[in-house]
Scaffold this motif. Structure first.
Motif, PDB file in Angstrom:
ATOM      1  N   MET A   1      21.535  41.058 -23.090  1.00  0.00           N
ATOM      2  CA  MET A   1      21.610  42.441 -23.443  1.00  0.00           C
ATOM      3  C   MET A   1      20.726  42.916 -24.610  1.00  0.00           C
ATOM      4  SD  MET A   1      22.506  45.442 -22.420  1.00  0.00           S
ATOM      5  CE  MET A   1      23.642  45.234 -20.982  1.00  0.00           C
ATOM      6  N   VAL A   2      20.953  42.189 -25.437  1.00  0.00           N
ATOM      7  CA  VAL A   2      20.128  42.264 -26.786  1.00  0.00           C
ATOM      8  C   VAL A   2      19.261  41.203 -27.205  1.00  0.00           C
ATOM      9  CG1 VAL A   2      20.158  43.142 -28.996  1.00  0.00           C
ATOM     10  CG2 VAL A   2      22.014  43.899 -27.679  1.00  0.00           C
ATOM     11  N   ASP A   3      18.081  41.466 -27.555  1.00  0.00           N
ATOM     12  CA  ASP A   3      17.246  40.198 -27.659  1.00  0.00           C
ATOM     13  C   ASP A   3      16.324  40.775 -28.841  1.00  0.00           C
ATOM     14  OD1 ASP A   3      16.664  37.728 -26.883  1.00  0.00           O
ATOM     15  OD2 ASP A   3      16.330  38.494 -24.896  1.00  0.00           O
ATOM     16  N   LEU A   4      16.253  39.875 -29.895  1.00  0.00           N
ATOM     17  CA  LEU A   4      15.245  40.024 -31.085  1.00  0.00           C
ATOM     18  C   LEU A   4      14.319  38.826 -31.135  1.00  0.00           C
ATOM     19  CD1 LEU A   4      17.915  41.809 -31.706  1.00  0.00           C
ATOM     20  CD2 LEU A   4      16.659  42.126 -34.336  1.00  0.00           C
ATOM     21  N   ARG A   5      13.219  38.861 -31.489  1.00  0.00           N
ATOM     22  CA  ARG A   5      12.412  37.829 -31.638  1.00  0.00           C
ATOM     23  C   ARG A   5      11.506  37.998 -32.667  1.00  0.00           C
ATOM     24  NH1 ARG A   5      15.348  35.586 -29.677  1.00  0.00           N
ATOM     25  NH2 ARG A   5      15.973  34.670 -27.830  1.00  0.00           N
ATOM     26  N   GLY A   6      11.468  37.219 -33.589  1.00  0.00           N
ATOM     27  CA  GLY A   6      10.652  37.097 -34.636  1.00  0.00           C
ATOM     28  C   GLY A   6      10.327  38.813 -35.488  1.00  0.00           C
ATOM     29  N   VAL A   7      11.498  39.213 -35.688  1.00  0.00           N
ATOM     30  CA  VAL A   7      11.683  40.694 -36.357  1.00  0.00           C
ATOM     31  C   VAL A   7      11.409  40.555 -37.965  1.00  0.00           C
ATOM     32  CG1 VAL A   7      12.977  42.596 -36.696  1.00  0.00           C
ATOM     33  CG2 VAL A   7      12.926  41.952 -34.450  1.00  0.00           C
ATOM     34  N   HIS A   8      10.347  41.168 -38.344  1.00  0.00           N
ATOM     35  CA  HIS A   8       9.955  41.321 -39.587  1.00  0.00           C
ATOM     36  C   HIS A   8       9.932  42.690 -40.044  1.00  0.00           C
ATOM     37  CE1 HIS A   8       8.225  37.365 -40.557  1.00  0.00           C
ATOM     38  NE2 HIS A   8       8.217  37.225 -39.438  1.00  0.00           N
ATOM     39  N   LYS A   9      10.578  43.075 -41.071  1.00  0.00           N
ATOM     40  CA  LYS A   9      10.748  44.233 -41.984  1.00  0.00           C
ATOM     41  C   LYS A   9      10.656  44.263 -43.263  1.00  0.00           C
ATOM     42  CE  LYS A   9      11.461  48.643 -42.113  1.00  0.00           C
ATOM     43  NZ  LYS A   9      10.343  49.534 -41.837  1.00  0.00           N
ATOM     44  N   SER A  10       9.604  45.304 -43.735  1.00  0.00           N
ATOM     45  CA  SER A  10       9.405  45.075 -45.202  1.00  0.00           C
ATOM     46  C   SER A  10       9.593  46.682 -45.545  1.00  0.00           C
ATOM     47  CB  SER A  10       8.032  44.598 -45.594  1.00  0.00           C
ATOM     48  OG  SER A  10       7.933  43.254 -45.085  1.00  0.00           O
ATOM     49  N   TYR A  11      10.075  46.784 -46.826  1.00  0.00           N
ATOM     50  CA  TYR A  11       9.847  48.018 -47.446  1.00  0.00           C
ATOM     51  C   TYR A  11       9.041  47.699 -48.654  1.00  0.00           C
ATOM     52  CZ  TYR A  11      14.150  49.131 -45.123  1.00  0.00           C
ATOM     53  OH  TYR A  11      15.243  49.475 -44.332  1.00  0.00           O
ATOM     54  N   THR A  46      16.948  48.429 -37.087  1.00  0.00           N
ATOM     55  CA  THR A  46      16.055  48.204 -36.383  1.00  0.00           C
ATOM     56  C   THR A  46      16.161  48.178 -34.970  1.00  0.00           C
ATOM     57  OG1 THR A  46      16.284  45.733 -36.296  1.00  0.00           O
ATOM     58  CG2 THR A  46      14.737  46.835 -38.340  1.00  0.00           C
ATOM     59  N   ILE A  47      17.509  47.768 -34.642  1.00  0.00           N
ATOM     60  CA  ILE A  47      17.799  47.688 -33.260  1.00  0.00           C
ATOM     61  C   ILE A  47      17.884  48.952 -32.513  1.00  0.00           C
ATOM     62  CG2 ILE A  47      19.538  47.020 -31.564  1.00  0.00           C
ATOM     63  CD1 ILE A  47      20.538  44.728 -33.303  1.00  0.00           C
ATOM     64  N   ASN A  48      18.234  50.000 -33.236  1.00  0.00           N
ATOM     65  CA  ASN A  48      18.094  51.493 -32.593  1.00  0.00           C
ATOM     66  C   ASN A  48      16.883  52.428 -33.152  1.00  0.00           C
ATOM     67  OD1 ASN A  48      19.008  52.346 -34.931  1.00  0.00           O
ATOM     68  ND2 ASN A  48      20.779  53.421 -34.208  1.00  0.00           N
ATOM     69  N   HIS A  49      16.110  51.665 -33.782  1.00  0.00           N
ATOM     70  CA  HIS A  49      14.791  52.144 -33.858  1.00  0.00           C
ATOM     71  C   HIS A  49      15.017  52.955 -35.229  1.00  0.00           C
ATOM     72  CE1 HIS A  49      10.522  52.010 -33.026  1.00  0.00           C
ATOM     73  NE2 HIS A  49      10.470  52.895 -33.025  1.00  0.00           N
ATOM     74  N   LEU A  50      15.945  53.193 -35.979  1.00  0.00           N
ATOM     75  CA  LEU A  50      16.123  53.989 -37.167  1.00  0.00           C
ATOM     76  C   LEU A  50      15.065  53.468 -38.117  1.00  0.00           C
ATOM     77  CD1 LEU A  50      20.007  54.475 -37.656  1.00  0.00           C
ATOM     78  CD2 LEU A  50      18.101  56.128 -37.230  1.00  0.00           C
ATOM     79  N   GLU A  51      14.808  52.203 -38.202  1.00  0.00           N
ATOM     80  CA  GLU A  51      13.503  51.688 -38.786  1.00  0.00           C
ATOM     81  C   GLU A  51      12.623  50.913 -37.883  1.00  0.00           C
ATOM     82  OE1 GLU A  51      13.459  51.807 -42.054  1.00  0.00           O
ATOM     83  OE2 GLU A  51      15.486  52.216 -42.658  1.00  0.00           O
ATOM     84  N   LYS A  52      11.503  51.103 -38.104  1.00  0.00           N
ATOM     85  CA  LYS A  52      10.465  50.337 -37.427  1.00  0.00           C
ATOM     86  C   LYS A  52      10.158  48.885 -37.737  1.00  0.00           C
ATOM     87  CE  LYS A  52       7.660  54.391 -36.258  1.00  0.00           C
ATOM     88  NZ  LYS A  52       6.340  55.082 -36.748  1.00  0.00           N
ATOM     89  N   VAL A  53      10.102  48.118 -36.887  1.00  0.00           N
ATOM     90  CA  VAL A  53       9.716  46.842 -37.310  1.00  0.00           C
ATOM     91  C   VAL A  53       8.353  46.659 -37.698  1.00  0.00           C
ATOM     92  CG1 VAL A  53      11.607  45.845 -35.902  1.00  0.00           C
ATOM     93  CG2 VAL A  53       9.367  45.718 -35.223  1.00  0.00           C
ATOM     94  N   ASN A  54       8.111  45.660 -38.368  1.00  0.00           N
ATOM     95  CA  ASN A  54       6.392  45.517 -38.715  1.00  0.00           C
ATOM     96  C   ASN A  54       5.953  44.312 -37.756  1.00  0.00           C
ATOM     97  OD1 ASN A  54       7.952  45.723 -41.903  1.00  0.00           O
ATOM     98  ND2 ASN A  54       6.043  46.995 -41.292  1.00  0.00           N
ATOM     99  N   GLY A  56       7.226  41.669 -34.498  1.00  0.00           N
ATOM    100  CA  GLY A  56       8.095  40.970 -33.682  1.00  0.00           C
ATOM    101  C   GLY A  56       8.700  42.089 -32.568  1.00  0.00           C
ATOM    102  N   TRP A  57       9.654  41.834 -31.679  1.00  0.00           N
ATOM    103  CA  TRP A  57      10.215  42.894 -30.908  1.00  0.00           C
ATOM    104  C   TRP A  57      11.449  42.795 -30.651  1.00  0.00           C
ATOM    105  CZ3 TRP A  57      12.275  40.707 -26.532  1.00  0.00           C
ATOM    106  CH2 TRP A  57      11.728  39.262 -26.441  1.00  0.00           C
ATOM    107  N   ILE A  58      11.832  43.846 -30.215  1.00  0.00           N
ATOM    108  CA  ILE A  58      13.403  43.908 -30.032  1.00  0.00           C
ATOM    109  C   ILE A  58      13.520  44.607 -28.243  1.00  0.00           C
ATOM    110  CG2 ILE A  58      15.666  45.425 -30.295  1.00  0.00           C
ATOM    111  CD1 ILE A  58      14.424  45.472 -33.185  1.00  0.00           C
ATOM    112  N   SER A  59      14.546  44.041 -27.488  1.00  0.00           N
ATOM    113  CA  SER A  59      14.751  44.769 -26.263  1.00  0.00           C
ATOM    114  C   SER A  59      16.186  44.708 -26.050  1.00  0.00           C
ATOM    115  CB  SER A  59      13.745  44.009 -25.096  1.00  0.00           C
ATOM    116  OG  SER A  59      14.702  42.749 -24.842  1.00  0.00           O
ATOM    117  N   GLY A  66      11.444  51.243 -28.735  1.00  0.00           N
ATOM    118  CA  GLY A  66      10.310  51.930 -29.665  1.00  0.00           C
ATOM    119  C   GLY A  66       8.949  51.740 -28.807  1.00  0.00           C
ATOM    120  N   TYR A  67       8.690  50.830 -28.232  1.00  0.00           N
ATOM    121  CA  TYR A  67       7.424  50.402 -27.538  1.00  0.00           C
ATOM    122  C   TYR A  67       7.390  50.378 -26.087  1.00  0.00           C
ATOM    123  CZ  TYR A  67       6.522  49.646 -32.430  1.00  0.00           C
ATOM    124  OH  TYR A  67       6.376  49.945 -33.898  1.00  0.00           O
TER     125      TYR A  67
END
Ligand code: ADP
Ligand code: MG
Length: 250
Positions: A1-11, A46-54, A56-59, A66-67
């Motif tokens: 149902m939820v899949d995250l792969r290689g998710v990177h996020k920087s501030y 990031t999962i609900n796209h309140l933050e954009k990932v730099n 990787g991807w989420i489904s 988001g994409y």
């Protein structure tokens, strides 16, 4: 149902998520543990796209968040599409986030009527059922400030359910509560777990994790350090960092 792969996020220069992989199957409850600052809230956002990932991807349910993929390229979705995706992802915050100027009932029907264009009558009927489910049938006409923290959080959970989400995300749902109110909120979440709601719950309640989680995810430093059934991660952690964390919270 939820899949995250290689998710990177920087501030800016601060890399908060450094390659997160996570899978949560339909009907599963994943409990996320980890020290403060390890990136747990950012992960949920990031999962609900309140933050954009730099990177990787989420489904969710097979749909990229988001994409849109077209001929091996990713294109960012328009705001309207992102809002549509978000209606399928329930979010329960630490500090409830109810609309203070709306009654409990109005809090529950706002999004179904405005975002999903449900007939008001139908939304009211659904809200009534959900309030019953969280044990607050008698509070439909109350305003948030007239409720205890535990009651407000139960309303927030009912409000998230009103959108019939594919997955429910909880960010430390009991951290802002007085100790004697924690149980009533955890009981509602346990009831949802039993009924097969797919959930990701960030919490420090180890007892809850042990009882309810199908999978426990330990995060530290922006990565998933280990993940597995509660008996493995909580009783036989493989990593020193997990052991050190558990020895502090248990
Ligand atoms: P946790 O929920 O595990 O405590 P967070 O995801 O809230 O961790 O935060 C991880 C790190 O990211 C922290 O160092 C925090 O200060 C930083 N951070 C979170 N949100 C922002 C933001 N909007 N801007 C800059 N830094 C942020
Ligand atoms: Mg947090």
């Amino acid at each position: 149902m939820v899949d995250l792969r290689g998710v990177h996020k920087s501030y800016g220069a601060l890399e908060v998520l450094r390659g997160v992989d996570l899978t949560v199957r339909t009907g599963e409850v994943a409990v996320v543990l980890g020290p403060s600052g390890s990136g747990k809230s950012t992960l949920l956002r990031t999962i609900n796209h309140l933050e954009k990932v730099n990177r990787g991807w989420i489904s969710i349910d097979g749909e990229l968040i988001g994409y849109r993929r077209h001929r091996d390229k990713l294109y960012e979705l328009k705001e309207r599409e992102i809002l549509r995706q978000r209606t399928h992802i329930g979010f329960v915050f630490q500090d409830f986030n109810l609309f203070p100027h709306l009654t409990v009932l109005e809090n529950l029907i706002e999004a179904p009527v405005a975002a999903l264009r449900r007939p008001r009558k139908e939304a009211v009927a659904t809200a009534g059922r959900l309030l019953e489910r969280v044990g607050l049938s008698d509070k439909a006409g109350a305003y948030p400030r007239q409720l205890s923290g535990g009651q407000q959080q139960r309303v927030a959970i009912a409000r998230a359910l009103a959108l019939e989400p594919k997955v429910l995300l909880f960010d430390e749902p009991t951290s802002a509560l007085d100790p004697e109110l924690v149980g009533e909120v955890l009981d509602v979440i346990k009831d949802l777990a039993r009924s097969g709601t797919t959930m990701i719950v960030v919490t420090h309640e180890i007892g809850f994790a042990r009882e309810v989680a199908d999978t426990v995810v330990f995060m530290d430093g922006g990565v998933v350090v280990e993940q597995g059934p509660p008996s493995a991660v909580l009783d036989n952690p493989r990593h020193e960092r997990t052991r050190a964390f558990l020895s502090k919270v248990l």
